[in-house]
Design an enzyme around this catalytic site. Sequence first.
Site, short mmCIF file in Angstrom:
data_model
loop_
_atom_site.label_atom_id
_atom_site.label_comp_id
_atom_site.label_asym_id
_atom_site.label_seq_id
_atom_site.Cartn_x
_atom_site.Cartn_y
_atom_site.Cartn_z
N ASP A 190 0.82 -1.21 0.00
CA ASP A 190 0.00 0.00 0.00
C ASP A 190 0.85 1.27 0.00
O ASP A 190 0.47 2.28 -0.57
CB ASP A 190 -0.92 0.00 1.22
CG ASP A 190 -1.95 -1.13 1.16
OD1 ASP A 190 -2.10 -1.72 0.08
OD2 ASP A 190 -2.58 -1.41 2.19
N GLY A 191 2.00 1.21 0.65
CA GLY A 191 2.88 2.38 0.68
C GLY A 191 3.36 2.79 -0.70
O GLY A 191 3.62 3.97 -0.95
N ASN A 298 -4.42 9.13 2.25
CA ASN A 298 -4.90 8.41 3.44
C ASN A 298 -5.40 9.33 4.54
O ASN A 298 -6.59 9.39 4.81
CB ASN A 298 -3.79 7.50 3.98
CG ASN A 298 -4.00 6.05 3.61
OD1 ASN A 298 -4.91 5.72 2.86
ND2 ASN A 298 -3.17 5.18 4.14
N ASP A 328 -4.31 12.34 22.63
CA ASP A 328 -3.04 12.14 21.94
C ASP A 328 -3.02 12.79 20.56
O ASP A 328 -1.96 12.93 19.96
CB ASP A 328 -2.75 10.65 21.79
CG ASP A 328 -2.25 10.04 23.10
OD1 ASP A 328 -2.03 10.81 24.05
OD2 ASP A 328 -2.09 8.81 23.16
#
Length: 461
Positions: A190-191, A298, A328
């Site tokens: 996917d990267g 993304n 966070d």
Amino acid sequence: MGPLAVPDIGMARPSGPPGQLSESARPSKHRGHPSKSPRRRREGKRSQRRGDGHEQLLWEIERRRRAHFLHGPYPATHFGPKACILPNPTSVMHIQDPASQRLTWNKPPVNVLVIRKIRDESLVEPFKELCRFLVEEKQMMVYVERRVADDATLSKDEAFGSIRNQLCTFREGYDDISDCIDLIICLGGDGTLLYASSLFQGSVPPVMAFHLGSLGFLTPFKFESYKTEVAKVFEGNAAITLRSRLKVKVVKDMLQRTGQQPYNQEPPQQQPEHNGLLPHGHTNSEAGKVTLQLQVLNEVVVDRGPSSYLSNVDLYLDGRLITSVQGDGVIVSTPTGSTAYAAAAGASMIHPNVPAIMVTPICPHSLSFRPIVVPAGVELMITLSPDARNTAWVSFDGRKRQEIQHGDCIKITTSCYPVPSICCHDLVYDWFESLAQCLHWNVRKRQARLADISDSSDTEN
């Protein structure tokens, strides 16, 4: 419009509000009157049509202005110099039928960009096979990154030398290839597709992704049958998924340069003086310096970085203060990114054809802060809260990480340049297949079948 929205200006529309007949549709008491000559009736009809056309145009403009909030910008339907969606008038409720999203070529493709996962020696042989097939059998011009062409393994292969000399090379950040690529083929995970998306900040050519990586959620094709699959794509009429992207701008020192005082940090319901709106000059001002503008496939992640304190940022939607995020951090993702970091943070998984933006808190301080989905056409803005104890950090698809300080802001909206991802089967089957194969979605051991038709409770009754 969003990835599914299709304008239909050519469709007949009433010139007035819904439920009210236009003048041309109303029965006339003079219709067929003997005193009306044919010439006068024709002139009256012409002027009436001109009037109705003007009213219809004004009504259409007003409809689009009102509908801008409900839908994202209409996506570009031309991908690179030669590819586009196959024209199909089929629509359902003014939303394009996903089954009609078919790829076609205005002209035969010539230039192919091959993206290979770096630092993976297992992809060297598939890369050489694909390049040899494209150059020798399909007579294509193949573009690759210079660092891929200069790989030591390829340099030592004398049999591949003739093919290697015919490859066109480029360097990221130095050479612009956006106007000359007809098709992108990715070899990896996917990267690799995320990286291919980052190379095209405008119109993106069709992307064909082969699963040769660790996850493969966005890579539906198997390399074993690459010749057949690539040949089908060259012929056209392939199903595609329009994966919407986020248009992101980082504006530095925006709030300080406007000369406005920090706004009140009370919740929106306790601010009757401006009803949650930013002070005048904040929403539309570009006084700050735009230091970065990106197309993100993304997600945009804002987190607390190395600090031990909670992240404290304010979230605006179309200029209106929605809430403060304490925790966070926060994830703003596309439907494609809903199965990535957002899913790990507890968000729902959304099909990539749904026009939406997801906002997901990361470990929020308030347990009632659940992920939300907003329309694709809105503009989100994230700033540090004035009383935040520390700065925040932002990253875009895991890249270009940088610090956000007081006065800076991040503006996010849906881009009109989606990534046309070619489907192996169709956009429904591919997505659910990837859910089952990659995420093991709803994969469990099934209950054993009962030997008897009725159980004990049925017998007692």
